[in-house]
Design a protein around this motif. Structure first.
Motif, PDB file in Angstrom:
ATOM      1  N   LEU A  28      50.367  35.472 -10.458  1.00 25.86           N
ATOM      2  CA  LEU A  28      49.413  34.945  -9.403  1.00 25.86           C
ATOM      3  C   LEU A  28      49.460  33.385  -9.679  1.00 25.86           C
ATOM      4  N   THR A  35      52.511  27.199  -3.966  1.00 24.10           N
ATOM      5  CA  THR A  35      51.964  27.242  -2.598  1.00 24.10           C
ATOM      6  C   THR A  35      50.648  26.409  -2.378  1.00 24.10           C
ATOM      7  N   ASN A  36      50.096  25.952  -1.112  1.00 25.50           N
ATOM      8  CA  ASN A  36      49.367  24.973  -1.148  1.00 25.50           C
ATOM      9  C   ASN A  36      48.244  25.920   0.108  1.00 25.50           C
ATOM     10  N   MET A  37      47.129  25.634   0.073  1.00 22.76           N
ATOM     11  CA  MET A  37      46.051  26.211   0.971  1.00 22.76           C
ATOM     12  C   MET A  37      46.357  25.837   2.350  1.00 22.76           C
ATOM     13  N   ARG A  38      46.070  26.445   3.401  1.00 24.12           N
ATOM     14  CA  ARG A  38      46.057  26.269   4.506  1.00 24.12           C
ATOM     15  C   ARG A  38      44.901  25.242   4.970  1.00 24.12           C
TER      16      ARG A  38
ATOM     17  N   LEU B  21      46.126  38.372  -6.073  1.00 25.12           N
ATOM     18  CA  LEU B  21      47.306  37.896  -5.856  1.00 25.12           C
ATOM     19  C   LEU B  21      47.625  38.032  -4.403  1.00 25.12           C
ATOM     20  N   PHE B  24      45.900  35.435  -2.522  1.00 23.86           N
ATOM     21  CA  PHE B  24      46.354  34.017  -2.565  1.00 23.86           C
ATOM     22  C   PHE B  24      47.638  34.060  -1.753  1.00 23.86           C
ATOM     23  N   LEU B  25      48.256  35.080  -1.778  1.00 24.86           N
ATOM     24  CA  LEU B  25      49.401  35.220  -0.854  1.00 24.86           C
ATOM     25  C   LEU B  25      49.124  35.092   0.547  1.00 24.86           C
ATOM     26  N   LEU B  26      47.935  35.429   1.369  1.00 30.42           N
ATOM     27  CA  LEU B  26      47.591  35.472   2.507  1.00 30.42           C
ATOM     28  C   LEU B  26      47.033  34.040   2.790  1.00 30.42           C
ATOM     29  N   VAL B  27      46.214  33.633   1.955  1.00 28.26           N
ATOM     30  CA  VAL B  27      45.664  32.260   2.382  1.00 28.26           C
ATOM     31  C   VAL B  27      46.646  30.957   2.053  1.00 28.26           C
ATOM     32  N   SER B  28      47.468  31.301   1.339  1.00 30.72           N
ATOM     33  CA  SER B  28      48.432  30.214   1.029  1.00 30.72           C
ATOM     34  C   SER B  28      49.636  29.880   1.655  1.00 30.72           C
ATOM     35  N   SER B  29      50.418  28.843   1.863  1.00 30.17           N
ATOM     36  CA  SER B  29      51.632  28.924   2.506  1.00 30.17           C
ATOM     37  C   SER B  29      52.710  28.077   1.562  1.00 30.17           C
TER      38      SER B  29
END
Lengths: 154, 190
Positions: A28, A35-38, B21, B24-29
């Protein structure tokens, strides 16, 4: 001795799943870091072109994005390619104000390093891109990067 | 010691963290932003006269509204463009129809023969963005290959491994001179 044998035949002991959560948490945090938030949802479809001579964007905080593409909702915004700045569909004339706002949000030392990233769908025509470039020139935002995806070198 | 504390069931804890987890995988790129860097020319000041460029120093590349490529006065292929651009910029035999060179003192490299050639790129308003990027990419590829070659000769290392100063020297010896002309309007105004 008999007692010893009996205890062995009781089947496999339960697996300790306590450390599993540690591993998952580690995953996590890893994903949270890389990554970064959209930041904003796109109202337009963008499929960027591919290129081989690409460079990575150096400082993400110093990049302002101009998105160009065909709107998802064609009843509301039509079928022609439109520009999206931050989270709204805009006109070419809004770019000057957008760049001003982007500059105002940065400290003075960082302002000359601001880069504008044009993220355009590969099927749009150059007309709209040319208009954007002209507008950027007028407000002196000269550093530009055409966002593309990477393709292997031939 | 009084009562024995029953062991906490931590099996569901991993379920919860898996849930987090996935969220976060879904909302981040994952950061995949890459692109072709370019520098726009500064806005035209009134009274500014465009510099005179000799004809042999210009390599005209045009793209029309049908995405056809034209260079050297004839319709050309995207694959041939890179070699042609390299030939134009390097002018290995010092031909009289290819750009002249001037001797410039470059730090770290000494005096270098720097080409005065400029690639002039003109497109139509109806050209597709994809085609435009492909042409830009080929031109950048030509320049990058030349820089790579020079870097290997001068520093015995790949251009991407050079330090900032060395890279600046190479950039000065092989400038990325691509100029973009005002686009035509054959393919409509949109």
């Amino acid at each position: 001795m008999a007692r010893f044998k009996k205890s062995k035949s009781e089947g496999t002991p339960g697996l300790n799943t306590g450390s599993m959560s540690d591993i998952v948490f580690m995953f996590l945090f890893f994903f949270m870091v890389i990554t970064n938030m959209r930041e904003s949802s796109l109202y337009i479809k963008i499929k960027v072109p591919q290129a081989s001579e690409v460079q990575k964007l150096e400082k993400k905080s110093l990049v302002s994005y101009i998105n160009v593409g065909v709107p998802n909702d064609e009843h509301k915004y039509g079928r022609e390619p439109r520009i999206q700045l931050n989270d709204q569909i805009s006109e070419v004339s809004d770019i000057a104000e957008f760049i001003e706002n982007e500059r105002a949000a940065r400290i003075e030392a960082e302002r000359p390093m601001l880069t504008t990233s044009i993220k355009a769908d590969k099927d749009v025509r150059m007309g709209i891109i040319v208009d954007i470039k002209q507008e950027l020139r007028n407000v002196n935002a000269l550093k530009l990067i055409y966002t593309t995806s990477r393709r292997g070198k031939e | 010691m009084g009562k024995k504390c029953p062991e906490l069931n931590s099996g569901s804890m991993s379920d919860i963290s898996f849930l987090l987890l996935t969220f976060f995988l879904l909302v981040s790129s994952i950061n995949t932003d890459m692109g072709i860097p370019r520098r726009l020319p500064p806005p035209i000041q009134p009274g500014m006269v465009p510099p005179e460029v000799h004809k042999r120093n210009i390599f005209v590349v045009k793209i029309n509204s049908q995405n056809n490529l034209l260079f050297d006065g004839q319709i050309g292929d995207l694959k041939a463009l890179r070699d042609r651009a390299k030939e134009f910029l390097s002018n290995p035999q010092n031909l009289s129809n290819l750009p002249e060179k001037e001797t410039v003192d470059v730090p770290l490299l000494g005096s270098m023969q720097v080409s005065k050639g400029v690639i002039s790129l003109q497109n139509d308003r109806g050209t597709s963005y994809d085609m435009y990027i492909q042409v830009q990419n080929e031109l950048m590829a030509a320049i990058n290959e030349m820089r790579e070659d020079l870097s290997l000769v001068k520093f015995q290392r790949s251009y991407s491994e050079l330090g900032n100063e060395q890279r600046a020297a190479i950039d000065k010896a092989i400038p990325a001179s691509i100029s973009e002309a005002e686009p035509t309007k054959v393919g409509g105004n949109k």
